[in-house]
Design an enzyme around this catalytic site. Structure first.
Site, PDB file in Angstrom:
ATOM      1  N   SER A  58       0.823  -1.215   0.000  1.00 45.90           N
ATOM      2  CA  SER A  58       0.000   0.000   0.000  1.00 45.90           C
ATOM      3  C   SER A  58       0.855   1.262   0.000  1.00 45.90           C
ATOM      4  O   SER A  58       2.030   1.245   0.356  1.00 45.90           O
ATOM      5  CB  SER A  58      -0.906   0.024   1.228  1.00 45.90           C
ATOM      6  OG  SER A  58      -1.658  -1.156   1.293  1.00 45.90           O
TER       7      SER A  58
HETATM    8  N1  SAH Z   1      -0.730  -4.253   3.831  1.00 44.59           N
HETATM    9  C1  SAH Z   1      -0.197  -4.961   2.706  1.00 44.59           C
HETATM   10  C2  SAH Z   1      -1.238  -4.996   1.614  1.00 44.59           C
HETATM   11  C3  SAH Z   1      -1.147  -6.188   0.764  1.00 44.59           C
HETATM   12  S1  SAH Z   1      -2.435  -6.318  -0.427  1.00 44.59           S
HETATM   13  C4  SAH Z   1       1.050  -4.267   2.214  1.00 44.59           C
HETATM   14  O1  SAH Z   1       1.122  -3.045   2.314  1.00 44.59           O
HETATM   15  O2  SAH Z   1       1.955  -4.938   1.715  1.00 44.59           O
HETATM   16  C5  SAH Z   1      -3.624  -7.328   0.408  1.00 44.59           C
HETATM   17  C6  SAH Z   1      -3.164  -8.673   0.861  1.00 44.59           C
HETATM   18  O3  SAH Z   1      -4.314  -9.398   1.312  1.00 44.59           O
HETATM   19  C7  SAH Z   1      -2.551  -9.538  -0.239  1.00 44.59           C
HETATM   20  O4  SAH Z   1      -1.282  -9.957   0.156  1.00 44.59           O
HETATM   21  C8  SAH Z   1      -3.520 -10.716  -0.361  1.00 44.59           C
HETATM   22  O5  SAH Z   1      -2.899 -11.932  -0.701  1.00 44.59           O
HETATM   23  C9  SAH Z   1      -4.116 -10.756   1.015  1.00 44.59           C
HETATM   24  N2  SAH Z   1      -5.389 -11.480   1.091  1.00 44.59           N
HETATM   25  C10 SAH Z   1      -6.413 -11.481   0.205  1.00 44.59           C
HETATM   26  N3  SAH Z   1      -7.401 -12.306   0.608  1.00 44.59           N
HETATM   27  C11 SAH Z   1      -7.004 -12.843   1.789  1.00 44.59           C
HETATM   28  C12 SAH Z   1      -7.576 -13.777   2.699  1.00 44.59           C
HETATM   29  N4  SAH Z   1      -8.756 -14.347   2.497  1.00 44.59           N
HETATM   30  N5  SAH Z   1      -6.879 -14.087   3.803  1.00 44.59           N
HETATM   31  C13 SAH Z   1      -5.663 -13.531   4.059  1.00 44.59           C
HETATM   32  N6  SAH Z   1      -5.055 -12.650   3.233  1.00 44.59           N
HETATM   33  C14 SAH Z   1      -5.713 -12.305   2.112  1.00 44.59           C
END
Ligand code: SAH
Length: 210
Positions: A58
Protein backbone atom coordinates in the site's frame (compact mmCIF):
# COMPACT_ATOMS: atom_id res chain seq x y z
CA UNK A 1 17.44 12.00 6.16
CA UNK A 2 17.17 11.62 2.40
CA UNK A 3 15.45 14.51 0.69
CA UNK A 4 12.63 12.33 -0.66
CA UNK A 5 12.00 10.82 2.78
CA UNK A 6 11.78 14.33 4.25
CA UNK A 7 9.30 15.20 1.50
CA UNK A 8 7.16 12.16 2.35
CA UNK A 9 7.19 13.05 6.07
CA UNK A 10 6.10 16.60 5.28
CA UNK A 11 3.28 15.28 3.12
CA UNK A 12 2.08 13.00 5.94
CA UNK A 13 2.05 15.90 8.42
CA UNK A 14 0.15 18.09 5.98
CA UNK A 15 -2.40 15.31 5.51
CA UNK A 16 -3.13 15.34 9.22
CA UNK A 17 -0.96 12.48 10.44
CA UNK A 18 -0.11 13.94 13.84
CA UNK A 19 0.61 10.77 15.83
CA UNK A 20 4.33 11.03 16.60
CA UNK A 21 4.81 7.29 17.05
CA UNK A 22 3.34 6.58 13.61
CA UNK A 23 5.46 9.31 12.02
CA UNK A 24 8.50 7.88 13.80
CA UNK A 25 7.77 4.38 12.48
CA UNK A 26 7.43 5.55 8.91
CA UNK A 27 10.56 7.67 9.20
CA UNK A 28 12.65 4.84 10.58
CA UNK A 29 11.33 1.95 8.50
CA UNK A 30 12.88 1.48 5.09
CA UNK A 31 10.21 0.61 2.55
CA UNK A 32 12.97 -0.80 0.35
CA UNK A 33 13.15 -3.72 2.82
CA UNK A 34 9.63 -4.72 1.72
CA UNK A 35 9.78 -4.62 -2.09
CA UNK A 36 11.65 -6.49 -4.81
CA UNK A 37 14.84 -5.04 -6.28
CA UNK A 38 13.11 -3.80 -9.42
CA UNK A 39 11.16 -1.18 -7.44
CA UNK A 40 13.91 0.05 -5.13
CA UNK A 41 14.11 3.43 -6.86
CA UNK A 42 10.38 4.10 -6.33
CA UNK A 43 10.14 3.19 -2.64
CA UNK A 44 10.01 6.73 -1.35
CA UNK A 45 7.22 7.77 -3.68
CA UNK A 46 3.82 7.88 -2.07
CA UNK A 47 2.38 5.22 -4.36
CA UNK A 48 1.31 1.57 -4.11
CA UNK A 49 3.82 -0.81 -5.76
CA UNK A 50 3.45 -4.34 -7.12
CA UNK A 51 4.64 -7.24 -4.95
CA UNK A 52 4.60 -11.00 -5.69
CA UNK A 53 1.39 -12.95 -6.43
CA UNK A 54 -0.26 -9.99 -8.21
CA UNK A 55 -0.71 -8.08 -4.93
CA UNK A 56 0.44 -4.59 -3.90
CA UNK A 57 2.25 -2.86 -1.05
CA UNK A 58 0.00 0.00 0.00
CA UNK A 59 0.77 3.69 -0.37
CA UNK A 60 2.65 4.97 2.74
CA UNK A 61 0.17 7.81 3.32
CA UNK A 62 -2.73 5.33 3.34
CA UNK A 63 -0.86 3.03 5.72
CA UNK A 64 -0.28 6.03 8.02
CA UNK A 65 -3.89 7.13 7.83
CA UNK A 66 -5.32 3.67 8.49
CA UNK A 67 -2.92 3.17 11.40
CA UNK A 68 -3.83 6.53 12.92
CA UNK A 69 -7.54 5.71 12.62
CA UNK A 70 -6.95 2.41 14.43
CA UNK A 71 -6.04 4.41 17.58
CA UNK A 72 -3.87 1.58 18.89
CA UNK A 73 -3.61 1.59 22.68
CA UNK A 74 -0.17 0.74 24.10
CA UNK A 75 -1.21 -2.59 25.52
CA UNK A 76 -3.23 -4.16 22.75
CA UNK A 77 -3.68 -7.24 20.63
CA UNK A 78 -4.16 -6.51 16.94
CA UNK A 79 -5.34 -8.73 14.08
CA UNK A 80 -4.27 -7.81 10.55
CA UNK A 81 -5.78 -9.56 7.53
CA UNK A 82 -3.64 -9.27 4.40
CA UNK A 83 0.05 -9.32 5.43
CA UNK A 84 1.26 -8.78 1.85
CA UNK A 85 4.77 -7.28 1.97
CA UNK A 86 4.72 -6.99 5.77
CA UNK A 87 5.21 -3.20 5.75
CA UNK A 88 1.95 -2.34 7.51
CA UNK A 89 2.55 -5.37 9.77
CA UNK A 90 5.93 -3.99 10.87
CA UNK A 91 4.32 -0.68 11.84
CA UNK A 92 1.59 -2.47 13.80
CA UNK A 93 4.29 -4.52 15.53
CA UNK A 94 6.03 -1.37 16.71
CA UNK A 95 2.81 0.17 18.07
CA UNK A 96 0.90 -2.75 19.60
CA UNK A 97 1.99 -5.28 22.19
CA UNK A 98 0.97 -8.30 20.09
CA UNK A 99 0.07 -8.66 16.41
CA UNK A 100 -1.38 -11.61 14.49
CA UNK A 101 -1.23 -11.12 10.73
CA UNK A 102 -2.96 -13.44 8.26
CA UNK A 103 -1.97 -14.02 4.62
CA UNK A 104 -3.43 -16.48 2.10
CA UNK A 105 -0.31 -16.79 -0.12
CA UNK A 106 2.43 -18.99 1.37
CA UNK A 107 5.16 -17.16 -0.55
CA UNK A 108 4.08 -13.78 0.81
CA UNK A 109 3.64 -15.07 4.37
CA UNK A 110 7.10 -16.72 4.35
CA UNK A 111 8.80 -13.65 2.90
CA UNK A 112 7.09 -11.28 5.35
CA UNK A 113 8.11 -13.52 8.28
CA UNK A 114 11.78 -13.33 7.20
CA UNK A 115 11.62 -9.56 6.78
CA UNK A 116 10.13 -9.04 10.24
CA UNK A 117 12.71 -11.36 11.83
CA UNK A 118 15.50 -9.43 10.15
CA UNK A 119 14.12 -6.21 11.64
CA UNK A 120 13.94 -7.86 15.11
CA UNK A 121 10.17 -7.41 15.27
CA UNK A 122 9.38 -10.35 17.52
CA UNK A 123 5.84 -9.58 18.76
CA UNK A 124 4.25 -10.41 15.39
CA UNK A 125 2.99 -13.83 14.29
CA UNK A 126 2.38 -14.25 10.56
CA UNK A 127 -0.14 -16.99 9.80
CA UNK A 128 -0.93 -18.78 6.55
CA UNK A 129 -4.72 -18.79 6.87
CA UNK A 130 -7.89 -17.65 5.17
CA UNK A 131 -8.65 -14.28 6.74
CA UNK A 132 -12.41 -14.71 6.32
CA UNK A 133 -12.25 -16.92 9.43
CA UNK A 134 -10.31 -14.37 11.47
CA UNK A 135 -8.15 -16.06 14.11
CA UNK A 136 -10.29 -17.56 16.83
CA UNK A 137 -7.45 -18.99 19.01
CA UNK A 138 -6.42 -15.43 19.94
CA UNK A 139 -9.80 -13.69 19.79
CA UNK A 140 -11.10 -11.27 20.91
CA UNK A 141 -8.87 -8.51 19.51
CA UNK A 142 -8.61 -4.87 20.57
CA UNK A 143 -8.11 -3.76 17.00
CA UNK A 144 -8.61 -5.37 13.55
CA UNK A 145 -7.37 -4.07 10.20
CA UNK A 146 -8.12 -5.50 6.76
CA UNK A 147 -5.80 -4.50 3.96
CA UNK A 148 -7.83 -6.24 1.24
CA UNK A 149 -11.35 -5.19 0.25
CA UNK A 150 -14.48 -7.13 1.13
CA UNK A 151 -18.02 -6.84 -0.26
CA UNK A 152 -19.37 -6.73 3.26
CA UNK A 153 -17.90 -6.79 6.75
CA UNK A 154 -17.04 -10.50 7.37
CA UNK A 155 -19.26 -11.68 10.24
CA UNK A 156 -16.70 -14.07 11.76
CA UNK A 157 -14.06 -11.36 11.79
CA UNK A 158 -16.24 -8.69 13.40
CA UNK A 159 -17.35 -11.24 15.99
CA UNK A 160 -13.69 -11.44 17.07
CA UNK A 161 -13.49 -7.71 17.88
CA UNK A 162 -13.80 -6.71 21.55
CA UNK A 163 -16.58 -4.40 22.65
CA UNK A 164 -14.98 -0.95 22.54
CA UNK A 165 -12.66 -2.17 19.77
CA UNK A 166 -12.03 -0.57 16.37
CA UNK A 167 -11.84 -2.20 12.94
CA UNK A 168 -10.61 -0.48 9.77
CA UNK A 169 -11.89 -2.15 6.60
CA UNK A 170 -12.20 -1.29 2.89
CA UNK A 171 -15.66 -2.33 1.69
CA UNK A 172 -16.78 -2.44 -1.94
CA UNK A 173 -17.47 -4.52 -5.03
CA UNK A 174 -14.58 -5.99 -7.11
CA UNK A 175 -13.00 -3.56 -9.59
CA UNK A 176 -14.83 -0.60 -8.13
CA UNK A 177 -13.82 2.09 -5.69
CA UNK A 178 -14.28 1.02 -2.11
CA UNK A 179 -15.17 2.92 1.05
CA UNK A 180 -12.69 2.79 3.87
CA UNK A 181 -14.80 2.21 6.97
CA UNK A 182 -14.01 2.76 10.63
CA UNK A 183 -16.16 0.39 12.64
CA UNK A 184 -16.44 0.86 16.39
CA UNK A 185 -18.07 -1.98 18.28
CA UNK A 186 -20.16 -0.91 21.25
CA UNK A 187 -22.61 -2.73 23.50
CA UNK A 188 -25.55 -1.87 21.26
CA UNK A 189 -23.93 -2.76 17.93
CA UNK A 190 -21.64 -1.18 15.35
CA UNK A 191 -20.96 2.50 14.87
CA UNK A 192 -19.72 2.92 11.27
CA UNK A 193 -17.97 5.99 9.78
CA UNK A 194 -16.89 6.29 6.15
CA UNK A 195 -13.38 7.72 6.08
CA UNK A 196 -12.57 8.05 2.37
CA UNK A 197 -12.72 6.20 -0.91
CA UNK A 198 -9.86 3.80 -1.62
CA UNK A 199 -8.75 1.09 -4.03
CA UNK A 200 -7.44 -2.15 -2.52
CA UNK A 201 -7.01 -5.62 -3.99
CA UNK A 202 -10.04 -7.78 -3.25
CA UNK A 203 -9.97 -10.30 -0.41
CA UNK A 204 -10.27 -13.85 -1.79
CA UNK A 205 -11.20 -17.15 -0.19
CA UNK A 206 -8.80 -20.07 0.23
CA UNK A 207 -5.06 -20.60 0.57
CA UNK A 208 -2.39 -20.60 -2.15
CA UNK A 209 0.42 -22.88 -0.97
CA UNK A 210 2.38 -23.31 -4.19
N1 SAH B 1 -0.73 -4.25 3.83
C1 SAH B 1 -0.20 -4.96 2.71
C2 SAH B 1 -1.24 -5.00 1.61
C3 SAH B 1 -1.15 -6.19 0.76
S1 SAH B 1 -2.43 -6.32 -0.43
C4 SAH B 1 1.05 -4.27 2.21
O1 SAH B 1 1.12 -3.04 2.31
O2 SAH B 1 1.95 -4.94 1.72
C5 SAH B 1 -3.62 -7.33 0.41
C6 SAH B 1 -3.16 -8.67 0.86
O3 SAH B 1 -4.31 -9.40 1.31
C7 SAH B 1 -2.55 -9.54 -0.24
O4 SAH B 1 -1.28 -9.96 0.16
C8 SAH B 1 -3.52 -10.72 -0.36
O5 SAH B 1 -2.90 -11.93 -0.70
C9 SAH B 1 -4.12 -10.76 1.02
N2 SAH B 1 -5.39 -11.48 1.09
C10 SAH B 1 -6.41 -11.48 0.21
N3 SAH B 1 -7.40 -12.31 0.61
C11 SAH B 1 -7.00 -12.84 1.79
C12 SAH B 1 -7.58 -13.78 2.70
N4 SAH B 1 -8.76 -14.35 2.50
N5 SAH B 1 -6.88 -14.09 3.80
C13 SAH B 1 -5.66 -13.53 4.06
N6 SAH B 1 -5.05 -12.65 3.23
C14 SAH B 1 -5.71 -12.31 2.11
Amino acid sequence: MQESKAFLMLKLRRMGISNKEILGCIESLDRSDFVSKSFLDRCLEDIALPIDCGQTISQPSLVALMTQQLEIPQRSKVLEIGTGSGYQTAILGRLASRVYSIERYKILADTAKKRLEKLNISNVTVLLQDGFFGYSPQAPFDRIILTAAVEEIPSLVISQLKVGGIMIVPVGLPNQKQSLLKVVKNEKGLDITELMSVRFVQMKEGLVKA
